[in-house]
Write a protein that holds these residues in place. Structure first.
Motif, PDB file in Angstrom:
ATOM      1  N   ASN A 127       0.791  -1.025   0.000  1.00 49.30           N
ATOM      2  CA  ASN A 127      -0.112   0.020   0.107  1.00 49.30           C
ATOM      3  C   ASN A 127       0.665   1.121   0.018  1.00 49.30           C
ATOM      4  N   SER A 163       0.227   3.478  -2.966  1.00 55.09           N
ATOM      5  CA  SER A 163      -1.222   4.471  -3.036  1.00 55.09           C
ATOM      6  C   SER A 163      -1.221   5.357  -1.910  1.00 55.09           C
ATOM      7  N   TRP A 189      -1.968   9.138  -2.269  1.00 53.36           N
ATOM      8  CA  TRP A 189      -3.220   9.872  -1.746  1.00 53.36           C
ATOM      9  C   TRP A 189      -3.053  10.625  -0.660  1.00 53.36           C
TER      10      TRP A 189
END
Length: 278
Positions: free
Chosen positions: A64, A67, A71
């Protein structure tokens, strides 16, 4: 139950003093997001960062990382497989959130036990999602710290034993008084009219919309709660204000769109908080 109204915002959200820095507004670690549910911990991290917490570290599966940085570039990252590093980091946090997208496998259980063994009585631990399932299914003893649980109705059933069909103001309050009040925990039972159960009283949210009925909404709320309690002195008021804020923003967005997405609530937080500071 007492209604949670707009007044809680001005009782909680303060104009920031001129002489302040990022350490003034708290440090939070958010733990969760396995390989399949990375979005959950990212949405929770968004909620915390946009709520104004000073320093955010997201402890998640390495899959993760990209990402997360895409974000939430404001959030730092730690691989949750490195449990010695996780334990060391936790010691320096004001607030720890655990559970969003964590999963319920052996790795998840190991992480939760590490957190329970590491937190101190002066820290605040927000327990969400999978972490609640793990507590209920493994009959885990709770750590001696300031606990905030954020279950949806099925998770509350597992945690309290009160079946969804029987959940109401009286049964929820009775279960809370029996299981959590003595330790001073706060429980946020999420539903179309969320209830907040605290040692000083019980409260019901007065805002919210069906447009919020989408995945990730609870993860975002957990992040906002963590962000509020990290920076505002009165923990109970901070939780109540976070619950109200989350739904009040959704109400505004729902005037112009059919569905409100969780990240949209996070992105609207700084403007909403500025409008309601006191």
């Amino acid at each position: 139950m007492k209604p949670i109204t707009k007044k809680i915002l001005q009782d909680t959200i303060r104009i920031r003093p001129t002489q302040s820095f990022k350490g003034t507004y708290g440090k939070i670690a958010l733990i969760g997001g396995n390989q399949n549910f990375g979005g959950a911990i990212i949405m929770s991290s968004l909620g915390a960062v946009y709520a104004g917490v000073g320093l955010t570290t997201t402890i998640t599966d390495s899959s993760n990382q990209s990402s997360l940085h895409n974000w939430v570039p404001e959030a730092m990252y730690l691989d949750y497989h490195d449990e010695p590093a996780v334990k060391a980091l936790i010691a320096n946090m004001d607030v720890i959130n655990i559970g969003s997208g964590l999963g319920t496998d052996e790795k998840s259980l190991s992480l939760l036990k590490t957190v329970f063994a590491s937190v101190s009585p002066t820290q605040i631990l927000v327990v969400d999602g999978s972490a609640i399932d793990l507590i209920a299914s493994n009959n885990l003893s709770l750590p001696k710290t300031k606990l905030i649980f954020t279950p949806h109705q099925m998770e509350w059933q597992k945690l309290s034993g009160v079946k969804i069909k029987d959940q109401n103001e009286n049964t929820n309050l009775a279960a809370y008084n029996n299981l959590f009040k003595q330790q001073g925990s706060i429980v946020v039972v999420k539903s179309h009219r969320t209830q907040v159960l605290t040692p000083t009283g019980s409260f019901v949210n007065t805002v919210g919309t069906p447009a919020q009925a989408t995945g990730g909404m609870g993860d975002t709320l957990a992040g906002i709660i963590g962000g509020f309690v990290a920076q505002f002195e009165n923990t109970e008021n901070a939780v109540l204000a976070a619950v109200y804020t989350h739904s009040a923003i959704a109400d505004e967005l729902a005037k112009k769109q059919y569905v409100v997405l969780p990240h949209q609530i996070s992105e609207a937080l700084p403007q909403f908080m500025k409008k309601n500071e006191a």
